[in-house]
Structure formats: structure tokens, C-alpha cells
Design a protein around this motif. Structure first.
Motif, PDB file in Angstrom:
ATOM      1  N   ARG A   1       0.835  -1.206   0.000  1.00  0.00           N
ATOM      2  CA  ARG A   1       0.000   0.000   0.000  1.00  0.00           C
ATOM      3  C   ARG A   1       0.869   1.254   0.000  1.00  0.00           C
ATOM      4  N   ASN A   2       1.875   1.260   0.844  1.00  0.00           N
ATOM      5  CA  ASN A   2       2.759   2.421   0.893  1.00  0.00           C
ATOM      6  C   ASN A   2       3.601   2.533  -0.369  1.00  0.00           C
ATOM      7  N   ALA A   3       4.043   1.398  -0.904  1.00  0.00           N
ATOM      8  CA  ALA A   3       4.821   1.426  -2.149  1.00  0.00           C
ATOM      9  C   ALA A   3       3.976   1.974  -3.289  1.00  0.00           C
ATOM     10  N   TYR A   4       2.703   1.591  -3.329  1.00  0.00           N
ATOM     11  CA  TYR A   4       1.809   2.112  -4.368  1.00  0.00           C
ATOM     12  C   TYR A   4       1.662   3.628  -4.239  1.00  0.00           C
ATOM     13  N   PHE A   5       1.471   4.111  -3.021  1.00  0.00           N
ATOM     14  CA  PHE A   5       1.314   5.543  -2.815  1.00  0.00           C
ATOM     15  C   PHE A   5       2.582   6.294  -3.219  1.00  0.00           C
ATOM     16  N   ILE A   6       3.752   5.757  -2.837  1.00  0.00           N
ATOM     17  CA  ILE A   6       5.021   6.418  -3.166  1.00  0.00           C
ATOM     18  C   ILE A   6       5.215   6.476  -4.679  1.00  0.00           C
ATOM     19  N   ALA A   7       4.930   5.357  -5.360  1.00  0.00           N
ATOM     20  CA  ALA A   7       5.064   5.339  -6.813  1.00  0.00           C
ATOM     21  C   ALA A   7       4.080   6.296  -7.466  1.00  0.00           C
ATOM     22  N   ALA A   8       2.827   6.311  -6.972  1.00  0.00           N
ATOM     23  CA  ALA A   8       1.815   7.201  -7.538  1.00  0.00           C
ATOM     24  C   ALA A   8       2.192   8.657  -7.342  1.00  0.00           C
ATOM     25  N   GLU A   9       2.714   8.999  -6.166  1.00  0.00           N
ATOM     26  CA  GLU A   9       3.132  10.374  -5.909  1.00  0.00           C
ATOM     27  C   GLU A   9       4.321  10.758  -6.785  1.00  0.00           C
ATOM     28  N   GLY A  10       5.265   9.822  -6.945  1.00  0.00           N
ATOM     29  CA  GLY A  10       6.406  10.097  -7.824  1.00  0.00           C
ATOM     30  C   GLY A  10       5.978  10.314  -9.262  1.00  0.00           C
ATOM     31  N   LEU A  11       5.040   9.494  -9.755  1.00  0.00           N
ATOM     32  CA  LEU A  11       4.537   9.676 -11.120  1.00  0.00           C
ATOM     33  C   LEU A  11       3.799  10.997 -11.258  1.00  0.00           C
ATOM     34  N   THR A  12       2.998  11.356 -10.253  1.00  0.00           N
ATOM     35  CA  THR A  12       2.256  12.615 -10.304  1.00  0.00           C
ATOM     36  C   THR A  12       3.196  13.807 -10.384  1.00  0.00           C
ATOM     37  N   ASN A  13       4.239  13.811  -9.570  1.00  0.00           N
ATOM     38  CA  ASN A  13       5.209  14.911  -9.608  1.00  0.00           C
ATOM     39  C   ASN A  13       5.907  14.980 -10.962  1.00  0.00           C
ATOM     40  N   ALA A  14       6.254  13.807 -11.509  1.00  0.00           N
ATOM     41  CA  ALA A  14       6.939  13.791 -12.809  1.00  0.00           C
ATOM     42  C   ALA A  14       6.037  14.324 -13.912  1.00  0.00           C
ATOM     43  N   VAL A  15       4.760  13.933 -13.895  1.00  0.00           N
ATOM     44  CA  VAL A  15       3.823  14.376 -14.931  1.00  0.00           C
ATOM     45  C   VAL A  15       3.573  15.879 -14.833  1.00  0.00           C
ATOM     46  N   LYS A  16       3.430  16.398 -13.599  1.00  0.00           N
ATOM     47  CA  LYS A  16       3.073  17.799 -13.418  1.00  0.00           C
ATOM     48  C   LYS A  16       4.240  18.750 -13.656  1.00  0.00           C
ATOM     49  N   HIS A  17       5.448  18.375 -13.226  1.00  0.00           N
ATOM     50  CA  HIS A  17       6.523  19.360 -13.138  1.00  0.00           C
ATOM     51  C   HIS A  17       7.727  19.107 -14.042  1.00  0.00           C
ATOM     52  N   SER A  18       7.910  17.891 -14.564  1.00  0.00           N
ATOM     53  CA  SER A  18       9.161  17.591 -15.263  1.00  0.00           C
ATOM     54  C   SER A  18       9.127  17.951 -16.741  1.00  0.00           C
ATOM     55  N   GLY A  19       7.922  18.016 -17.335  1.00  0.00           N
ATOM     56  CA  GLY A  19       7.833  18.233 -18.773  1.00  0.00           C
ATOM     57  C   GLY A  19       8.335  17.047 -19.567  1.00  0.00           C
ATOM     58  N   SER A  20       8.225  15.849 -19.009  1.00  0.00           N
ATOM     59  CA  SER A  20       8.760  14.658 -19.662  1.00  0.00           C
ATOM     60  C   SER A  20       7.760  14.094 -20.660  1.00  0.00           C
ATOM     61  N   THR A  21       8.280  13.261 -21.555  1.00  0.00           N
ATOM     62  CA  THR A  21       7.440  12.560 -22.534  1.00  0.00           C
ATOM     63  C   THR A  21       7.372  11.066 -22.258  1.00  0.00           C
ATOM     64  N   ALA A  22       8.250  10.566 -21.374  1.00  0.00           N
ATOM     65  CA  ALA A  22       8.257   9.139 -21.044  1.00  0.00           C
ATOM     66  C   ALA A  22       8.801   8.964 -19.631  1.00  0.00           C
ATOM     67  N   ILE A  23       8.228   8.026 -18.903  1.00  0.00           N
ATOM     68  CA  ILE A  23       8.626   7.759 -17.523  1.00  0.00           C
ATOM     69  C   ILE A  23       8.811   6.258 -17.359  1.00  0.00           C
ATOM     70  N   ASP A  24       9.889   5.884 -16.672  1.00  0.00           N
ATOM     71  CA  ASP A  24      10.134   4.484 -16.328  1.00  0.00           C
ATOM     72  C   ASP A  24       9.898   4.287 -14.830  1.00  0.00           C
ATOM     73  N   LEU A  25       9.114   3.283 -14.494  1.00  0.00           N
ATOM     74  CA  LEU A  25       8.854   2.917 -13.100  1.00  0.00           C
ATOM     75  C   LEU A  25       9.384   1.509 -12.882  1.00  0.00           C
ATOM     76  N   ARG A  26      10.383   1.389 -12.014  1.00  0.00           N
ATOM     77  CA  ARG A  26      11.059   0.097 -11.800  1.00  0.00           C
ATOM     78  C   ARG A  26      10.851  -0.378 -10.363  1.00  0.00           C
ATOM     79  N   LEU A  27      10.615  -1.687 -10.237  1.00  0.00           N
ATOM     80  CA  LEU A  27      10.491  -2.343  -8.941  1.00  0.00           C
ATOM     81  C   LEU A  27      11.510  -3.469  -8.855  1.00  0.00           C
TER      82      LEU A  27
END
Length: 459
Positions: A355-381
Motif C-alpha cells: 500500500r505504501n509502495a503504491y502511494f510512493i510510486a503514484a506520488e512520484g509519477l504525479t510529480n513527474a507528470v506535473k513538473h518535469s515536462g517529460s514525454t516518457a517515464i520508467d517505473l522500476r520495482l
């Protein structure tokens, strides 16, 4: 999935041979160091005892002896770690008290048992142990080397120079009948046999001597168990405070988001429906327009509630696990997200950790989408095993890495998303690292201990 064949390891005896050069080097180095530190320590202690009447000089020499013992002990621990012995936790020297004033530092120095134990180790124990181990090591090595090479040097010793025959002495002691033997040949055979025996046992003896040094150092130079418990209690208190702070921040943020978003829309929806009800009989067209606006407000409120609910554990997380939940999250992202998992098949993680890992990943993706101006994101576990961990809770870690190809330059700012995320991770007993050079890429990595039950809930 590619199957990785673990590297083959040597049998234990041959591993002893592989470590023999370092073991021998340590024993040869430890002796002169022990002699030097013994001489200096005795000098300082004697000078302190001789000048104690002047008080100031006596204190100076005693402080010098204590710090010399600390340096010598730290050096020996480093050498033991260099030859492959398990790392010994360094003691608490209370160096921070030096900032509180001279007399407070002096009082803490003389009250610290580690300094006095190190001084006893330097002036008495280490010198005796190092002398003993050095003598055994040199004797064993010389006998082994001399014995296995006896066939080379023995023929060059003239018979008239042989004042003693080992083989003849053995025959006289065992038989007592005056039997004469060929001393040159029999001695050579005995030398070779002894050389082979001493060579075969050389790595075992040297390893035993180094373990003896390690055991004594662990007892006299390492941290006390009570210190480890006190440090663990302090870490747990800090983690608990961080978890409470992160939970409070998340709740305040959720309250603010609900107040500024869905709540305002629902208030507007109520007002529109009330106005439509009043105009339903007198102005049906205006009423229909207000109802249409209310319908749109309800849709917008529903979308905002769905967006907020992504910070909570979705049902798919409970039904299909962490990887499936993150893949579902990636599909809904406005930016292309690639989920790469190296978790072994059938991995069963604690539900609170997922549950906490999901929240951390979701928050990291949200920050990347909102502020980084990126076109692609990699999420690794990935799962990481830590060899030689102090406890079971430190042995296995879950690593979550979010990498984007954006503009970079991200920083941790107070009361912002990454700062709150860092507090949450700290509350879970983990660490959060951010690497974001100008121009990218930005890499956000969270390390979470697997075996720790986490009290903080995601969201």
C-alpha cells in the motif's frame, strides 16, 4: 524470465588459502603497530602519572593517551575489515559534546568507558596478543617454507657442519638401542614431512589467529549492545515522528484538495439545482440550462474525486498485487509510463508495504507528470538482498525507482510533494534519494525495508 546461474564458490579450505595473503599481511602489520602504540601509550601514561601534581600537564598527557588509544583501535578495526572479518560497529565517542564547552567535553571524555577500554587494549592486551600471534605466524610460515624447500637447501650443508641430527635424536628417544641412521636422508625426509604438515595447516592457523584478534577487538573496541539498543530506539522515535508528520501532511493536503475541488463544485451544484427548482414553472428554458450546468458540475466533481482516490489503495492492489496496480496506474497516466518489475514470481509482500509502495510510486509519477515536462517515464520495482545485515529487517529491501526524461532541476522543498514523500519513507524506516541535474534525467529512488511492518497508511 532469464534464469541467472549463481557463481560457483570454492570449498571452505581453498577459500582459506585465498585469504591467506591478507591474513598473513595483517598479522605481520599488526605487530609493529602494536609495538609503536604500546610504546607511545606507556610514555603518555607514565608522563601523565609523573605530572599529575601539576594537574594541567597530567590532564594533557592523559587526554593524549586516550586519543592515541582511540586512533589505534580504529585503525585495527579498519585492518580487520580489510582482511574480510565482519565489520564491528564503531562505539559512540560523544564528539558532539566538544561543542558544548571545554569542561563538558573533558567530563564526557573521562566518563566514556570506550576510551578507557581502548587504552587498556593498547597498553596491555593488544601488545601481548599481537606478539603471540606474530610469533606463531612467523614460526609456522618459516617451518612450512623451510620444510617444503628442504630438498633444495639441505644438500648444500656439509656433514661436518651438522652438529645435530633430528632423525638420530628421534631414533634415540624412541628405540633406546643406539641404532645409527643416515642422518642426511632421514633428516631431509622429516623436514619435508613437517613442511607439508605445516603448509597444510598454515591457512587454518593464520585464520584462527585473525579471528582471535577480531574477537578481542569486538569485545573491547566495538560499540556496546546497550548503545545499539539506544540508537535503535532513537531511530524508531524519529521514524515514528516522521510517519506522524507525513500522515498529518497527507491529511491536510487531502482536506485542502477536497475543500478547493469537489466541495466547491457540490456547493455550486446545490445552488444550481435550487435555482432550477425555483424557475421550473416560470422559466423552463432557464431551469433546463441550470440543470445542464449542474449535471456538468456533478461530472467534474466525480472526476476530481476519482483523481483524489488514486492516492488511496485501489481494489486492484488487494486483488492482484502491487505490479498490477502500478500497471493500471500507468495506463491512466497522461504521460507514457513503462513499468519494469524484476520481483521474483510469487513474491508475497506485506499488504501495508504494498500500500505504501503504491502511494510512493503514484506520488512520484504525479510529480513527474506535473513538473518535469517529460514525454516518457520508467517505473522500476526490484528486491535487493543485503549480505551481512545486522538484523532480518535489514536483509531485504524493496526498491522503487521513477525516472523521467524531463528538464531536470527538481529539488526538495519544504511542504512540497517530494518533502512529504521523504518524510513518509523515513517513517517507514527507509530512505528516499533524488537525482535531478539540469537537463535531466530525474531519478527518484525509494528504498523500503521489506520485513518491517509499517504503521503508516497510504493516503
Amino acid at each position: 524470465m532469464t534464469t541467472v546461474t549463481p557463481p560457483r564458490t570454492l570449498p571452505h579450505y581453498w577459500r582459506l588459502w585465498a585469504g591467506l595473503p591478507k591474513d598473513l599481511a595483517y598479522l605481520l602489520i599488526a605487530f609493529p603497530i602494536a609495538c609503536v602504540t604500546f610504546s607511545l601509550s606507556i610514555t603518555f601514561v607514565s608522563a601523565a602519572a609523573g605530572t599529575i601534581a601539576t594537574f594541567f600537564l597530567g590532564i594533557v598527557f592523559l587526554v593524549g593517551a586516550l586519543y592515541l588509544a582511540r586512533i589505534a583501535g580504529t585503525l585495527d578495526l579498519a585492518l580487520l575489515r580489510w582482511i574480510g572479518r565482519p565489520a564491528i560497529r564503531l562505539p559512540e565517542w560523544n564528539d558532539r559534546t566538544a561543542k558544548t564547552g571545554f569542561f563538558a567535553w573533558l567530563r564526557a571524555l573521562f566518563a566514556n568507558a570506550h576510551y578507557w577500554l581502548s587504552l587498556v587494549w593498547t597498553t596491555i592486551v593488544n601488545f601481548i596478543v599481537a606478539t603471540f600471534s606474530f610469533t606463531i605466524a612467523v614460526t609456522w610460515f618459516a617451518t612450512a617454507l623451510g620444510g617444503v624447500t628442504a630438498w633444495i637447501w639441505s644438500p648444500f650443508i656439509p656433514n661436518q657442519d651438522r652438529d645435530f641430527s633430528l632423525s638420530q635424536w628421534v631414533v634415540d628417544v624412541v628405540l633406546h638401542n643406539g641404532t645409527q641412521v643416515d642422518g642426511r636422508t632421514a633428516d631431509l625426509a622429516i623436514y619435508v614431512v613437517l613442511g607439508v604438515l605445516f603448509t597444510a595447516t598454515l591457512p587454518v592457523v593464520l585464520r584462527g589467529l585473525t579471528w582471535m584478534h577480531w574477537g578481542i577487538a569486538r569485545g573491547m573496541l566495538g560499540a556496546f549492545r546497550t548503545e545499539a539498543l539506544q540508537r535503535e530506539v532513537a531511530d524508531l522515535s524519529e521514524s515514528r515522528s516522521a510517519a506522524v508528520a507525513a500522515e498529518g501532511t497527507a491529511l491536510r493536503r487531502l482536506e485542502r484538495d477536497i475543500h478547493d475541488g469537489p466541495q466547491q463544485r457540490l456547493v455550486r451544484l446545490q445552488m444550481d439545482l435550487a435555482a432550477a427548482e425555483r424557475q421550473l414553472d416560470t422559466d423552463p428554458d432557464a431551469a433546463r440550462k441550470l440543470i445542464a450546468e449542474a449535471t456538468q458540475q456533478s461530472r467534474d466533481a466525480l472526476e476530481e474525486l476519482r483523481a483524489l482516490s488514486r492516492g488511496f489503495a485501489p481494489p486492484i492492489l488487494l486483488d492482484r498485487g502491487l505490479v498490477a496496480a502500478l500497471e493500471s496506474l500507468a495506463v491512466r497516466s497522461a504521460v507514457t509510463v513503462r513499468v519494469v518489475s524484476t520481483l521474483p514470481a510469487g513474491t508475497d509482500l506485506p499488504i501495508e508495504l504494498e500500500r505504501n509502495a503504491y502511494f510512493i510510486a503514484a506520488e512520484g509519477l504525479t510529480n513527474a507528470v506535473k513538473h518535469s515536462g517529460s514525454t516518457a517515464i520508467d517505473l522500476r520495482l526490484s528486491l535487493r538482498q543485503v549480505a551481512g545485515a545486522a538484523s532480518e529487517s535489514d536483509a531485504t529491501w524493496l526498491d522503487i525507482e521513477v525516472t523521467d526524461d524531463g528538464k531536470g532541476g527538481a529539488k526538495v522543498k519544504a511542504d512540497h510533494g517530494i518533502a512529504g514523500l521523504k518524510e513518509r519513507v523515513r517513517g517507514l524506516g527507509g530512505t528516499l534519494n533524488l537525482s535531478s541535474p539540469a537537463g535531466g534525467p530525474t531519478v527518484l529512488t525509494a528504498h523500503l525495508p521489506v520485513a518491517v511492518a509499517t504503521p503508516a497508511s497510504a493516503g
